[in-house]
Every structure is written in structure tokens, then in C-alpha cells.
Design an enzyme around this catalytic site. Sequence first.
Site, PDB file in Angstrom:
ATOM      1  N   LYS A 215       0.147   4.246  -0.347  1.00  0.00           N
ATOM      2  CA  LYS A 215      -0.513   5.436   0.209  1.00  0.00           C
ATOM      3  C   LYS A 215      -0.302   6.631  -0.730  1.00  0.00           C
ATOM      4  CE  LYS A 215      -0.185   3.325   4.689  1.00  0.00           C
ATOM      5  NZ  LYS A 215      -0.142   3.451   6.137  1.00  0.00           N
TER       6      LYS A 215
ATOM      7  N   ASN B 149       0.867  -1.174   0.000  1.00  0.00           N
ATOM      8  CA  ASN B 149       0.000   0.000   0.000  1.00  0.00           C
ATOM      9  C   ASN B 149       0.905   1.226   0.000  1.00  0.00           C
ATOM     10  OD1 ASN B 149      -1.797   2.045   0.506  1.00  0.00           O
ATOM     11  ND2 ASN B 149      -2.329   1.385   2.581  1.00  0.00           N
TER      12      ASN B 149
ATOM     13  N   GLU C 132      -6.926   4.862   7.684  1.00  0.00           N
ATOM     14  CA  GLU C 132      -6.682   6.280   7.385  1.00  0.00           C
ATOM     15  C   GLU C 132      -7.895   6.915   6.715  1.00  0.00           C
ATOM     16  OE1 GLU C 132      -2.919   5.683   5.412  1.00  0.00           O
ATOM     17  OE2 GLU C 132      -2.033   5.190   7.356  1.00  0.00           O
TER      18      GLU C 132
ATOM     19  N   SER D 197       3.106  -1.936  10.417  1.00  0.00           N
ATOM     20  CA  SER D 197       4.545  -1.971  10.697  1.00  0.00           C
ATOM     21  C   SER D 197       5.199  -3.303  10.324  1.00  0.00           C
ATOM     22  CB  SER D 197       4.830  -1.612  12.163  1.00  0.00           C
ATOM     23  OG  SER D 197       4.421  -0.281  12.431  1.00  0.00           O
TER      24      SER D 197
ATOM     25  N   GLY E  89       2.152   2.441  10.773  1.00  0.00           N
ATOM     26  CA  GLY E  89       3.119   3.527  10.632  1.00  0.00           C
ATOM     27  C   GLY E  89       3.823   3.910  11.918  1.00  0.00           C
TER      28      GLY E  89
ATOM     29  N   GLU F 154      -5.693  -4.805  10.608  1.00  0.00           N
ATOM     30  CA  GLU F 154      -4.717  -3.738  10.779  1.00  0.00           C
ATOM     31  C   GLU F 154      -5.027  -2.968  12.065  1.00  0.00           C
ATOM     32  OE1 GLU F 154      -2.540  -2.629   6.968  1.00  0.00           O
ATOM     33  OE2 GLU F 154      -4.253  -1.318   7.131  1.00  0.00           O
TER      34      GLU F 154
ATOM     35  N   HIS G 201      -9.620   1.328   4.758  1.00  0.00           N
ATOM     36  CA  HIS G 201      -8.343   1.527   5.467  1.00  0.00           C
ATOM     37  C   HIS G 201      -8.568   2.484   6.633  1.00  0.00           C
ATOM     38  CE1 HIS G 201      -4.263   2.737   6.349  1.00  0.00           C
ATOM     39  NE2 HIS G 201      -3.889   1.612   5.771  1.00  0.00           N
TER      40      HIS G 201
HETATM   41  P1  PGA Z   1       2.627   0.471   7.668  1.00  0.00           P
HETATM   42  O1  PGA Z   1       1.168   0.676   7.029  1.00  0.00           O
HETATM   43  O2  PGA Z   1       3.160  -0.839   7.125  1.00  0.00           O
HETATM   44  O3  PGA Z   1       3.430   1.647   7.205  1.00  0.00           O
HETATM   45  O4  PGA Z   1       2.460   0.412   9.149  1.00  0.00           O
HETATM   46  C1  PGA Z   1       0.320  -0.421   6.816  1.00  0.00           C
HETATM   47  C2  PGA Z   1      -0.979   0.055   6.214  1.00  0.00           C
HETATM   48  O5  PGA Z   1      -1.441   1.157   6.565  1.00  0.00           O
HETATM   49  O6  PGA Z   1      -1.577  -0.625   5.381  1.00  0.00           O
END
Ligand code: PGA
Length: 259
Positions: free
Chosen positions: A17, A15, A103, A219, A179, A173, A101
Site C-alpha cells: 500500500k 501489498n 481501497e 487480515s 485491515g 478480498e 483493490h
Molecule cells: P490487510 O490488507 O492484509 O492489511 O487486511 C489486505 C489488502 O488490502 O490487500
Amino acid sequence: MPGPWPRRPRLVVGNWKMNRTAPEGAALAGQLVGLLSAGRPCEIAVCPPFPALDAVGVPLRGSGVHLGAQDLHPEPGGAFTGEVAGPMLAAVGCRFVIVGHSERRHGIGEDDAVVALKARAARRDGLVPIVCVGETLSEREGGLTTDVLVRQVRAAFQGLSEAEARAGVIAYEPVWAIGTGKVASVEQARDAHRVIRATLDHVVAPGIGQSVAVLYGGSVSDRNAVDLFAEPEVDGALVGGASLEAAGFWRICAAARSG
Ligand code: PGA
């Protein structure tokens, strides 16, 4: 609707982003394809931002690496300024689309009902939805993890046939792990994946949980992937930050090698 896999796939999804322009994305995808010349260790997909989809699709063609998008609108077209519809994603070569997601749930305010509509729209438009679920830190600390997962899975899967449910992917998640560098423990991931599968059994059909791929996200890196993938409940990963560098992402894919 894309057909279900004969068995649960090992799947690693990048992903990206809001990172990488079209030329940058094409270069990154080209590097990844180069690393895969010796063979593809598992099912792999990358999800660039919308403006890079077309360009990233070029080096991916014939490589076996799938293209995915990060969101779609529930309607197949119409007067929705700034939005992107599923048929547009399919036409540019997408096989997957991320929905729900965190976010978007927490940053943009998408609720369970919107996420359910998007997941249904994805299937309608020939895409495999990757439905993201997961609890916030305060929900975990308040003992609400199971409640949140049950609610989110129920909303996205209730009323689906077994074939429709199987033609989707779930990504667990935990919001506190995204992140932050704070990966969930293998036990936390395993327990959450079991709750997700039990909920599918309850809302779709008994036993269906065992045939839906459940990824872990939050992460994931080439340092923790081997341990996560050793857990049988974990079918793969949704990878954010660590998918932006080809060699590290390839090492995560290699760790998911299906036997
Ligand atoms: P990250 O994000 O691996 O940077 O923690 C995962 C995601 O948001 O899908």
C-alpha cells in the site's frame, strides 16, 4: 501476454500500500530474500508503491521473488498527469499488477468498467493482473455477497479467451476483512471462491474456473495462514499489513508451501 501457469500456482503477494520509501523498501526486500536463501516455498510477489519499484527490484533480482505494482492506467501512455502506464511497470521489472483493490473501488470511486479496462491493459502490456473482488459488510449482511462477486467477476472477465482468463489472478478480498483484523472464516472464503470459479465457468468457458488462481485477502497473518491454505479452494493470499515485516511475511509464504 504472460503465459498461463501449467497448473494453478500457490502464490503469496505482499501489498505494501502507501508504505515504505525506496531505501526502506529495498531493505525490506533484502531481508525477505535473505530469509528465502534456504528455498522458495511458493510463488511470491511484493507490490511496493511506484517510487520504490526500481529500488526494490534490485535485491529481488535473481531471487525468484516477483515484483508487482498496485495500479496502472488503462492507456499505454499519453497526457494523463499523475498516472502510471503498464509499459512503464513492465520496463522496471514488474510481472504483476493489482487492479480493482477495494481501497480504489470504494476510496477513489473506480467502477467495474474501469477495473475491466485496467485488467485488459495489464494483459496487453505483458503484466499479470491481480483482480480484486469482494463485498462490503452491508452487502454481506444484506445477503448480496454472491450478487456482488458475480457482477465484479463478470465485468472483469467477460469476453476474454480461455488463455487470457488463465493469465490472470483473482483475489477475493471481503472489504470488511481488510485491515480490520477480522479474517473471513475458511468456510466464507471457500464459498466465495466457489462462486468466483462458477462465474468464470459461465462467462469464459466451462471448467476454466478450476485453472485460475484465486487468492484470499483480508487480515491474513502468520497465525491464520495455515488454516486458510489448508482449504483447497484457496490458492494463496494477498497480504497487506503483515507483508511489511519480513519474518512474518516469510512465515505466511512458508505456510503456502506447495507439496
Ligand atoms: P490487510 O490488507 O492484509 O492489511 O487486511 C489486505 C489488502 O488490502 O490487500
